[in-house]
Design an enzyme around this catalytic site. Structure first.
Site, PDB file in Angstrom:
ATOM      1  N   CYS A 295       0.939  -1.329   0.456  1.00  0.00           N
ATOM      2  CA  CYS A 295       0.259   0.272  -0.237  1.00  0.00           C
ATOM      3  C   CYS A 295       1.017   1.418   0.537  1.00  0.00           C
ATOM      4  CB  CYS A 295      -0.988   0.086   1.288  1.00  0.00           C
ATOM      5  SG  CYS A 295      -0.623   0.237   2.960  1.00  0.00           S
ATOM      6  N   PRO A 318       3.585  -1.934   3.703  1.00  0.00           N
ATOM      7  CA  PRO A 318       2.872  -1.106   3.654  1.00  0.00           C
ATOM      8  C   PRO A 318       3.947  -0.502   3.100  1.00  0.00           C
ATOM      9  CG  PRO A 318       2.241  -2.401   5.929  1.00  0.00           C
ATOM     10  CD  PRO A 318       3.035  -2.787   5.003  1.00  0.00           C
ATOM     11  N   HIS A 319       3.416   0.929   2.831  1.00  0.00           N
ATOM     12  CA  HIS A 319       4.799   2.079   2.317  1.00  0.00           C
ATOM     13  C   HIS A 319       4.328   3.435   2.038  1.00  0.00           C
ATOM     14  CE1 HIS A 319       8.775   2.305  -0.116  1.00  0.00           C
ATOM     15  NE2 HIS A 319       8.833   1.261   0.535  1.00  0.00           N
ATOM     16  N   ASP A 320       5.005   4.505   1.965  1.00  0.00           N
ATOM     17  CA  ASP A 320       4.340   6.025   1.499  1.00  0.00           C
ATOM     18  C   ASP A 320       3.820   6.242   2.741  1.00  0.00           C
ATOM     19  OD1 ASP A 320       6.851   6.771  -0.806  1.00  0.00           O
ATOM     20  OD2 ASP A 320       6.907   4.706  -0.012  1.00  0.00           O
TER      21      ASP A 320
END
Length: 536
Positions: A295, A318-320
């Site tokens: 994500c 999950p990312h930024d």
């Protein structure tokens, strides 16, 4: 039952009186907000009358115990994330339509046709100007799509089994449900099918499979850059997957990783002004994806009770700038290239709780690149091929009650991170150190320092729990800004000489053990410079 660690040996002949109640404490105490995540740091000056020595640029002193005492963190209520709650969200709004349009100039598809290379992919696979199936206006099922389109575009190949030979787009205001009447929705690899959600997408009690028609089977991973079907859920959308199995999605292209919940690209987001995407993925199985989950700038996503098995790069990623995620009660294993669970680049205010992460190529759980105010609690992290739990450049996080067992490198590793609280954890049978803290200059690496800044500082509070039978010793801390130790059991050393510390602790071992074991006090290890600053 997960595999029992085969290296947890409690050996006789050790002086357990010396080893068993090592108390830890000191001045960096973090308060918790009402959700159980850290929100502030309070510095307590040590009792200067108890400073024992100031050689080697560090002081060893006793410290107040009370600032270190904490209640168990409050966990989010998971009881509402059920298949019944998902079903209640489905709007059976009449008026759903199925239409086929050219892919060009469609907002939802711009990321996949914006360059000549990617456009050529669909031209080659569709043997002409590429088209996609659009769901619009209301509620639609795969059976509705099959009735509306010819078999060359979307076919029911056997009762309840559907094969999509064009991409499928769920438009704003529309709902697509792949429900229990659908045994399997298959996305043709040869024809370049994939799914884009810009509205409401539900996959419930069903299957979604990337399908290789030539093999009459799943499009199993072969090479990173080979196209495989994928699912992306855009800004403003909601994605719900429950009691389903998703197989063989994704490849090494942006937003095409497997299952992705992602805001539009910055330029598109500024123009479209869509809310952040969200969704629940619960009680489902994700197998053989490039990324099991990804994500980007997503809010309040729930991953609960899933199995992520044999995915390629990451299990859960999950990312930024994603926020308030719940990653709970998942089992993640067999990731082939990197980590089981990783949150990276400002993924904040989230919960990673009650998961099992084992037999992954690198670490079991990673907190990375300035991800702060997260709770990592009650996870079982074992038999990974690198560290158990790793924190890279991510300050102000709390680890509570994790079992970190039999990993191939360090049990818990902390790099360039401050205000890390490590409470009531078991780190045992790891091949290197039970808890390893260090700094590293990343300036000469390929890291983008503007995007991912770092400070070469590390500070920790270690309270309670057990460090046992770790190959290189219980603790090693290099160049800490401060270290506080209180009430930790250290048992079953693997070395014949007994418990031995590395790093700063090794130089001051006798003083530390005197305070921790004989006098049962909390201990602060602090640089001399820090003491001078406090006096000023």
């Amino acid at each position: 039952m997960y595999p029992q660690p085969d290296k947890l040996r409690i050996t006789a002949g050790i002086n357990l009186l010396l080893l068993s109640t090592l108390l830890l404490s000191a001045p960096l105490a973090l308060a918790l907000d009402s959700q159980g995540t850290p929100n502030s740091a309070v510095r307590h000056a040590p009792d200067s009358t108890k400073v024992l020595n100031e050689t080697n640029n560090y002081t060893v002193s006793s410290a107040p115990i009370e600032p270190l005492l904490m209640d168990k963190p409050k966990l989010p209520d998971l009881s509402g994330y059920t298949a019944e709650a998902v079903a209640a969200k489905i709007e059976h709004k009449p008026g759903g339509k199925v239409v086929v349009r050219r892919m060009l100039q469609q907002v939802e598809l711009q990321d996949f046709i914006g360059g000549n290379e990617r456009l050529r992919e669909w031209v080659k696979r569709q043997k002409g100007m590429p088209h996609a199936i659009f769901i619009e206006g209301g509620y639609v099922t795969p059976a509705d799509i099959a009735k509306a389109l010819p078999d060359s575009q979307f076919a029911e190949t056997s009762p309840g089994v559907y094969l999509a030979r064009l991409p499928i787009v769920v438009s704003q205001g529309a709902t697509l449900q792949v429900g229990k009447d659908t045994k399997d929705l298959r996305l043709s690899q040869e024809r370049g099918a994939f799914m884009v959600n810009d509205g409401m997408l539900f996959i419930t009690d069903s299957r979604l499979t990337a399908w290789r028609e030539a093999d009459n089977g799943p499009a199993t991973f072969r090479t990173p850059n080979e196209f495989r079907p994928f699912l992306v859920s855009w800004g403003g959308s909601e994605l719900y997957i429950s009691n389903s199995e998703i197989t063989s999605l994704g490849y090494n292209q942006s937003k095409s990783y497997g299952i992705s919940v992602t805001q539009y690209s910055p330029g598109m987001d500024k123009r479209l002004k869509r809310p952040r995407p969200t969704g629940w993925l619960i009680n489902s199985t994700f197998v053989d994806h490039w990324y099991g989950f990804y994500c980007y700038e997503a809010d309040d996503v729930v991953l609960k009770g899933n199995t992520y098995r044999d995915n390629i790069v990451y299990g859960i990623d999950p990312h930024d700038r994603s926020r308030r995620l719940i990653i709970a009660e998942n089992t993640v294993h067999g990731t082939k290239k990197k980590h089981g669970i990783i949150i990276s680049r400002e993924v904040d205010d989230s919960w990673i709780i009650n998961n099992k992460s084992y037999d992954n190529k690198l670490s079991g759980i990673v907190i990375d690149r300035n991800s702060i105010n997260n709770l990592i609690a009650y996870n079982e992290v074992y038999q990974n091929h690198s560290d158990g739990i790793t924190l890279y450049e991510s300050s102000h996080n709390l680890l509570w009650g994790n079992k970190v067992l039999n990993n191939s490198r360090h049990g818990i590793r902390v790099r360039n991170s401050v205000n890390i609280r490590i409470y009531e954890n078991l780190s045992a049978g790891n091949k290197l150190t039970g808890l390893y803290g260090h700094i590293k200059d990343l300036s000469d690496t390929d890291r983008d320092i503007d995007l991912d800044p770092f400070d070469t500082k590390v500070s920790m509070i270690l309270v309670g729990g057990t460090l046992a039978a770790n190959g290189s010793g219980p603790l090693s801390i290099d160049s800490p800004l401060s270290l506080e130790l209180y009430r930790v059991n250290m048992i079953a050393p693997t070395k014949s000489t007994g418990i031995s510390f590395s790093g700063v602790l090794g130089k001051r071992q006798e003083e530390i053990l005197d305070l921790l074991v004989r006098r049962k006090l909390a201990v602060l290890i602090d640089p001399v410079e820090s003491q001078a600053e406090l006096q000023n």
